[in-house]
Write an enzyme that holds these catalytic residues in place. Structure first.
Site, mmCIF file in Angstrom:
data_model
loop_
_atom_site.group_PDB
_atom_site.id
_atom_site.type_symbol
_atom_site.label_atom_id
_atom_site.label_comp_id
_atom_site.label_asym_id
_atom_site.label_seq_id
_atom_site.Cartn_x
_atom_site.Cartn_y
_atom_site.Cartn_z
ATOM 1 N N ASP A 183 0.867 -1.197 0.000
ATOM 2 C CA ASP A 183 0.000 0.000 0.000
ATOM 3 C C ASP A 183 0.893 1.234 0.000
ATOM 4 O O ASP A 183 0.612 2.226 0.670
ATOM 5 C CB ASP A 183 -0.932 -0.010 1.216
ATOM 6 C CG ASP A 183 -2.029 1.062 1.105
ATOM 7 O OD1 ASP A 183 -2.291 1.543 -0.016
ATOM 8 O OD2 ASP A 183 -2.616 1.419 2.146
ATOM 9 N N ASP A 200 2.503 2.363 7.951
ATOM 10 C CA ASP A 200 1.279 1.672 7.517
ATOM 11 C C ASP A 200 1.579 0.332 6.834
ATOM 12 O O ASP A 200 1.237 0.115 5.675
ATOM 13 C CB ASP A 200 0.495 2.598 6.559
ATOM 14 C CG ASP A 200 -0.997 2.319 6.599
ATOM 15 O OD1 ASP A 200 -1.406 1.378 7.311
ATOM 16 O OD2 ASP A 200 -1.747 3.029 5.905
HETATM 17 P P1 ADP Z 1 -4.173 4.424 7.969
HETATM 18 O O1 ADP Z 1 -4.469 2.976 7.944
HETATM 19 O O2 ADP Z 1 -5.254 5.235 8.570
HETATM 20 O O3 ADP Z 1 -3.729 4.950 6.630
HETATM 21 P P2 ADP Z 1 -1.465 5.083 8.842
HETATM 22 O O4 ADP Z 1 -0.570 4.136 9.541
HETATM 23 O O5 ADP Z 1 -1.138 5.395 7.414
HETATM 24 O O6 ADP Z 1 -2.955 4.554 8.998
HETATM 25 O O7 ADP Z 1 -1.503 6.428 9.686
HETATM 26 C C1 ADP Z 1 -2.382 7.480 9.331
HETATM 27 C C2 ADP Z 1 -1.670 8.822 9.461
HETATM 28 O O8 ADP Z 1 -1.275 9.022 10.806
HETATM 29 C C3 ADP Z 1 -0.413 8.937 8.646
HETATM 30 O O9 ADP Z 1 -0.661 9.416 7.353
HETATM 31 C C4 ADP Z 1 0.408 9.931 9.436
HETATM 32 O O10 ADP Z 1 0.040 11.244 9.087
HETATM 33 C C5 ADP Z 1 -0.027 9.662 10.852
HETATM 34 N N1 ADP Z 1 0.929 8.778 11.536
HETATM 35 C C6 ADP Z 1 0.924 7.420 11.536
HETATM 36 N N2 ADP Z 1 1.939 6.925 12.275
HETATM 37 C C7 ADP Z 1 2.603 7.998 12.773
HETATM 38 C C8 ADP Z 1 3.748 8.149 13.619
HETATM 39 N N3 ADP Z 1 4.417 7.094 14.111
HETATM 40 N N4 ADP Z 1 4.159 9.399 13.907
HETATM 41 C C9 ADP Z 1 3.486 10.476 13.423
HETATM 42 N N5 ADP Z 1 2.415 10.395 12.626
HETATM 43 C C10 ADP Z 1 1.962 9.173 12.291
HETATM 44 MG MG MG Z 2 -2.056 5.111 5.603
#
Ligand code: ADP
Ligand code: MG
Length: 393
Positions: A183, A200
């Site tokens: 992804d 992610d």
């Molecule tokens: P989703 O399944 O909702 O896409 P993600 O893992 O991509 O989940 O996280 C969503 C958003 O949260 C990311 O785009 C980022 O902006 C923020 N994010 C995720 N993990 C972190 C982290 N470790 N530190 C800071 N921001 C984070």
């Molecule tokens: Mg994401």
């Protein structure tokens, strides 16, 4: 799009989000009790499958809490990542949402560990309890999250080196972690401390997943398109795919390596052994941090990028990529139309345009060296019997 440590209004909103069902609150309270987290602040991101919150540890370290939603509908379309994955054949119940979500959260934790162990920049996973994953926060000292690559303001000179960084990370991901992100796009990469951080990874698949090459092709397509839009000279999808998957890249002289910056020589972390109850999981234990030198691959990548684009290729590049995208890349010899014929042709040194040949270990090595054709039988026998029969070209 960022969180601030003192945004009380956001904190209030967070607690009213439906993701925080009573059971999730209990999990969070227990984390507070065990001293893992101290306070939960603003919501960094609300997504379809999960929300991400900013939190503080008792020592005031910034943390990110990824809380997976437990509604049953959300994870249904994730089946494509699961089918063919031996790790999930048991214990994955499509009828129990909490259990299902827990599997995804645990998978993200393990995959993040694998990335970190290989020296790929990613958040450090700290613990997972059911649908709650605690990881290090990528942001500044005030609790503002670092931007996604999509939103990042990149200095002009930064884009090209970041493209190289990303391709090296993807090659390491494939060969060291044996994973395909599945992804990957500018939405799942954070621009933090002048580097790219991959996030992610709950849906990432083993590199021998039946659809791994399709996912990888799509990941690379997103990467190529993003950086091409920013004026970076890219490899093109086909060559990028070769760069990431090829077992043996051409050797480069040591002098060439010495000229490269050392920023990509990353330290490997020690990996925890996998919990005993996770079927098929292969714990990788390293006693001491090791260095994983990406410079040989980087030197090759820089060479390929420096090669002039042949005029006709330039004209046909887009079209070729389109053909390549549509073409079916067999993931195992089960799917190859006529493996014996193809292998024999390769042994004779004929190029039948087998884009998959190298990744299957079929490409004859440099002149004089014996090829790896012995692998054909081995892999043909060993490959997954549950895969569909040849829909190959
Ligand atoms: P989703 O399944 O909702 O896409 P993600 O893992 O991509 O989940 O996280 C969503 C958003 O949260 C990311 O785009 C980022 O902006 C923020 N994010 C995720 N993990 C972190 C982290 N470790 N530190 C800071 N921001 C984070
Ligand atoms: Mg994401």
């Amino acid at each position: 799009p960022s969180a601030h440590a003192n945004m009380k209004d956001k904190a209030d909103r967070a607690t009213t989000e439906q993701v925080l069902d009573p059971r999730t609150r209990v999990i969070l309270l227990k984390m507070v009790g065990r001293g893992v987290i101290d306070e939960i602040n603003g919501c960094v991101s609300t997504g379809k499958e999960a929300n991400v919150y900013h939190a503080l540890a008792p020592d005031k370290a910034h943390l990110a809490l990824k809380i997976y939603k437990t509604s049953i509908l959300i994870f249904k379309d994730r089946d494509k990542y699961v089918s063919g994955e031996h790790r999930f054949r048991r214990g994955y119940s499509r009828h129990n949402p909490r259990k299902m979500v827990r599997v995804w959260a645990e998978k993200e934790m393990r995959n993040l560990k694998r990335l970190r162990a290989a020296g790929i920049r990613a958040p450090e996973p700290l613990e997972v309890r059911e649908n709650v994953l605690v990881m290090s926060f990528l942001g500044d000292e005030h609790g503002w999250a670092s931007p996604r690559l999509k939103d990042a303001v990149l200095p002009d000179a930064a884009a090209a080196p970041l493209y190289i960084e990303l391709l090296l990370a993807l090659r390491t991901l494939f060969h060291r972690c044996r994973l395909v992100h599945a992804d990957l796009s500018e939405y799942n990469i954070l621009y933090h401390a002048q580097h790219l951080y991959i996030i992610d990874v709950s849906q990432s698949v083993e590199h021998d997943h039946p659809s791994a090459f399709d996912f990888l092709r799509n990941d690379l397509k997103n990467a190529e398109e993003f950086f091409a839009r920013r004026g970076v000279r890219c490899l093109g999808l086909r060559r990028a795919f070769e760069f990431v998957t090829r077992d043996n890249l051409p050797e480069v002289p040591l002098e060439e390596l010495a000229e490269l910056p050392e920023s990509h020589v990353l330290e490997r972390e020690t990996l925890e052994p996998a919990p005993d109850n996770v079927e098929g999981e292969q714990p990788t234990k390293t006693n001491a941090p090791q260095m994983w030198d990406t410079r040989p691959a980087e030197a090759v990548l820089r060479r390929w990028l420096a090669e002039p684009v042949p005029p006709e290729d330039e004209a046909h590049d887009g079209q070729e990529d389109a053909v390549f995208l549509r073409s079916h890349i067999p993931r195992s010899l089960n799917e190859v139309f006529d493996p014996e014929r193809d292998a024999a042709a390769l042994a004779r040194g004929e190029d039948r345009g087998l884009v998959y040949a190298d990744a299957l270990g079929l490409v004859p090595r440099e002149a004089g060296e014996p090829g790896e054709l012995g692998k054909v039988d081995e892999e043909g026998v060993a490959s997954d019997s549950e895969e569909e029969e040849g829909s190959g070209e």
